[in-house]
Design a protein around this motif. Structure first.
Motif, PDB file in Angstrom:
ATOM      1  N   TYR A   1      50.900  16.732  47.374  1.00 15.37           N
ATOM      2  CA  TYR A   1      51.844  16.100  46.477  1.00 15.37           C
ATOM      3  C   TYR A   1      51.111  16.271  45.093  1.00 15.37           C
ATOM      4  N   PRO A   2      51.948  17.289  44.138  1.00 14.17           N
ATOM      5  CA  PRO A   2      51.663  16.972  42.821  1.00 14.17           C
ATOM      6  C   PRO A   2      51.989  15.871  42.031  1.00 14.17           C
ATOM      7  N   GLY A   3      51.354  15.555  40.949  1.00 12.95           N
ATOM      8  CA  GLY A   3      52.157  14.417  40.244  1.00 12.95           C
ATOM      9  C   GLY A   3      52.950  14.763  39.216  1.00 12.95           C
ATOM     10  N   GLY A   4      52.679  14.300  38.153  1.00 16.39           N
ATOM     11  CA  GLY A   4      53.760  14.044  36.954  1.00 16.39           C
ATOM     12  C   GLY A   4      54.407  12.741  36.985  1.00 16.39           C
ATOM     13  N   HIS A   5      55.146  12.211  36.198  1.00 17.40           N
ATOM     14  CA  HIS A   5      55.496  10.756  36.122  1.00 17.40           C
ATOM     15  C   HIS A   5      57.040  10.842  36.950  1.00 17.40           C
ATOM     16  N   GLY A   6      57.670  11.803  37.468  1.00 14.34           N
ATOM     17  CA  GLY A   6      58.871  11.913  38.082  1.00 14.34           C
ATOM     18  C   GLY A   6      58.579  11.283  39.441  1.00 14.34           C
ATOM     19  N   PRO A   7      57.602  11.493  40.342  1.00  8.72           N
ATOM     20  CA  PRO A   7      57.472  10.864  41.685  1.00  8.72           C
ATOM     21  C   PRO A   7      57.714   9.425  41.622  1.00  8.72           C
ATOM     22  N   LEU A   8      57.105   8.601  40.698  1.00  7.75           N
ATOM     23  CA  LEU A   8      57.309   7.176  40.417  1.00  7.75           C
ATOM     24  C   LEU A   8      58.714   6.804  40.683  1.00  7.75           C
ATOM     25  N   TRP A   9      59.627   7.428  40.267  1.00  2.91           N
ATOM     26  CA  TRP A   9      61.109   7.167  40.254  1.00  2.91           C
ATOM     27  C   TRP A   9      61.741   7.632  41.671  1.00  2.91           C
ATOM     28  N   ASP A  10      61.557   8.890  42.120  1.00  7.00           N
ATOM     29  CA  ASP A  10      62.190   9.510  43.349  1.00  7.00           C
ATOM     30  C   ASP A  10      61.387   9.464  44.488  1.00  7.00           C
ATOM     31  N   LEU A  11      60.198   9.985  44.475  1.00  3.40           N
ATOM     32  CA  LEU A  11      59.372  10.251  45.624  1.00  3.40           C
ATOM     33  C   LEU A  11      58.700   8.720  46.294  1.00  3.40           C
ATOM     34  N   ALA A  12      58.406   7.891  45.207  1.00  2.00           N
ATOM     35  CA  ALA A  12      58.132   6.601  45.790  1.00  2.00           C
ATOM     36  C   ALA A  12      59.099   5.841  46.441  1.00  2.00           C
ATOM     37  N   GLU A  13      60.405   6.199  46.203  1.00  2.00           N
ATOM     38  CA  GLU A  13      61.360   5.350  46.789  1.00  2.00           C
ATOM     39  C   GLU A  13      62.332   6.237  48.045  1.00  2.00           C
ATOM     40  N   ASP A  14      61.740   7.354  47.969  1.00  2.00           N
ATOM     41  CA  ASP A  14      62.594   8.397  49.006  1.00  2.00           C
ATOM     42  C   ASP A  14      62.205   8.074  50.374  1.00  2.00           C
ATOM     43  N   ARG A  15      63.311   7.682  51.310  1.00  2.00           N
ATOM     44  CA  ARG A  15      63.018   7.385  52.725  1.00  2.00           C
ATOM     45  C   ARG A  15      62.385   8.729  53.486  1.00  2.00           C
ATOM     46  N   THR A  16      62.836   9.833  53.132  1.00  2.00           N
ATOM     47  CA  THR A  16      62.416  11.073  53.759  1.00  2.00           C
ATOM     48  C   THR A  16      60.916  11.167  53.575  1.00  2.00           C
ATOM     49  N   SER A  17      60.629  11.088  52.165  1.00  2.00           N
ATOM     50  CA  SER A  17      59.184  11.312  51.750  1.00  2.00           C
ATOM     51  C   SER A  17      58.279  10.301  52.230  1.00  2.00           C
TER      52      SER A  17
ATOM     53  N   VAL B   1      47.846  13.678  44.110  1.00  2.00           N
ATOM     54  CA  VAL B   1      47.291  13.450  42.938  1.00  2.00           C
ATOM     55  C   VAL B   1      47.906  12.797  41.744  1.00  2.00           C
ATOM     56  N   CYS B   2      47.057  12.291  40.833  1.00  2.00           N
ATOM     57  CA  CYS B   2      47.779  11.860  39.802  1.00  2.00           C
ATOM     58  C   CYS B   2      48.652  10.669  39.808  1.00  2.00           C
ATOM     59  N   HIS B   3      49.939  10.808  39.687  1.00  2.00           N
ATOM     60  CA  HIS B   3      51.196   9.740  39.930  1.00  2.00           C
ATOM     61  C   HIS B   3      51.578   9.557  41.147  1.00  2.00           C
ATOM     62  N   ALA B   4      51.242  11.021  42.076  1.00  2.00           N
ATOM     63  CA  ALA B   4      51.650  11.107  43.413  1.00  2.00           C
ATOM     64  C   ALA B   4      51.288  10.009  44.426  1.00  2.00           C
ATOM     65  N   PRO B   5      49.966   9.496  44.171  1.00  2.00           N
ATOM     66  CA  PRO B   5      49.693   8.552  45.175  1.00  2.00           C
ATOM     67  C   PRO B   5      50.504   7.217  45.262  1.00  2.00           C
ATOM     68  N   GLY B   6      51.382   7.109  43.989  1.00  4.78           N
ATOM     69  CA  GLY B   6      52.424   6.105  44.062  1.00  4.78           C
ATOM     70  C   GLY B   6      53.318   6.216  45.197  1.00  4.78           C
ATOM     71  N   ALA B   7      53.505   7.470  45.595  1.00  3.06           N
ATOM     72  CA  ALA B   7      54.425   7.565  46.562  1.00  3.06           C
ATOM     73  C   ALA B   7      54.347   7.209  48.021  1.00  3.06           C
ATOM     74  N   MET B   8      52.995   6.487  47.904  1.00  3.23           N
ATOM     75  CA  MET B   8      52.413   5.737  49.140  1.00  3.23           C
ATOM     76  C   MET B   8      53.005   4.402  49.214  1.00  3.23           C
ATOM     77  N   ARG B   9      53.461   3.638  48.029  1.00  2.00           N
ATOM     78  CA  ARG B   9      53.621   2.489  47.950  1.00  2.00           C
ATOM     79  C   ARG B   9      54.473   1.715  48.911  1.00  2.00           C
ATOM     80  N   HIS B  10      55.365   2.281  49.632  1.00  3.54           N
ATOM     81  CA  HIS B  10      56.254   1.687  50.673  1.00  3.54           C
ATOM     82  C   HIS B  10      55.803   2.318  51.922  1.00  3.54           C
ATOM     83  N   CYS B  11      54.812   3.035  51.912  1.00  7.50           N
ATOM     84  CA  CYS B  11      54.543   3.612  53.317  1.00  7.50           C
ATOM     85  C   CYS B  11      53.749   2.579  53.968  1.00  7.50           C
ATOM     86  N   GLU B  12      53.925   2.590  55.353  1.00  2.61           N
ATOM     87  CA  GLU B  12      53.312   1.511  56.409  1.00  2.61           C
ATOM     88  C   GLU B  12      52.527   2.229  57.330  1.00  2.61           C
TER      89      GLU B  12
END
Length: 229
Positions: free
Chosen positions: A99-115, A132-143
């Protein structure tokens, strides 16, 4: 080896009227490490097609040899034009995910059920994963299977509060990566702002910022080779 690269489809920087997306270096540097390793690369994004590039990442001061190589690479650009839809991906077809970062993932990948489900499945299956970078935020809802946060008790890094402050975006982003991961129980560590830093915890690799994307990709390659994923 087959690697899935998951990119954002989100292009609006909050309500600032400015554009965002993925950070070019965080795609380009790993892309060429994977390519040079002889891996098969498949880019994906929630909406498919051309993902939005954060225009700031293409400013002269942020250009690197790899970003210039990518922009001059017709094959790489064609792949980027045709990212597959994330919900069409069979994750079991891949040896690893980046997962590359950039600020975008904070809005979509972090909340995307498929991701979210993709990350959970990769971890459960015992395959290496890097963000990397902002992309670790995509794990915020992962369990974990027991319902506790995926990152709880895991050593991780990501874009820091100090780095977000330096960008002037602490009040713009929907959440701060460092604070969110800590709140989920992660053991978050970091180095100085914008210095390369990679943390490996088992088969989970995280990088702090754009400069960490190349080193994180190399670490991922090493893990895949060691595990025979």
């Amino acid at each position: 080896m087959k690697v899935l690269i998951v990119l954002t489809s989100h292009d609006q920087l909050g309500d600032t009227g400015r554009r965002t997306g993925f950070w070019l270096e965080e795609l380009a540097a790993p892309y060429y490490h994977f390519k040079d390793a002889g891996w098969e690369i498949t880019p994906a994004s929630p909406k498919g097609g051309r993902p939005p590039l954060d225009p700031k990442s293409n400013e002269p001061r942020f250009k690197t040899d790899q970003t210039r190589r990518f922009e001059a690479d017709a094959e790489a650009e064609a792949r980027l034009d045709a990212t597959v839809r994330l919900d069409s991906v069979a994750v079991d077809d891949f040896d690893t995910v980046f997962y590359p970062g950039g600020h975008g993932p904070l809005w979509d990948l972090a909340e995307d059920r498929t991701s979210i489900e993709l990350i959970e499945r990769i971890v459960r299956s015992g395959r290496p994963l890097a963000l990397v970078c902002h992309a670790p935020g995509a794990m915020r809802h992962c369990e974990k299977p027991d319902g506790t946060p995926l990152v709880a008790g895991r050593r991780v890094t990501g874009f820091t509060d100090g780095e977000e402050e330096a960008m002037g975006l602490t009040k713009v982003v929907p959440f701060l990566v460092e604070d969110e991961l800590i709140a989920k129980g992660a053991e978050f560590s970091k180095v100085g702002d914008f210095l390369p830093y990679v943390v490996t915890d088992g088969l989970l690799v995280t990088g702090q910022n754009p400069a960490s994307s190349g080193p994180a990709a190399l670490e991922l390659i090493s893990l895949v080779e060691k595990t025979g994923a």
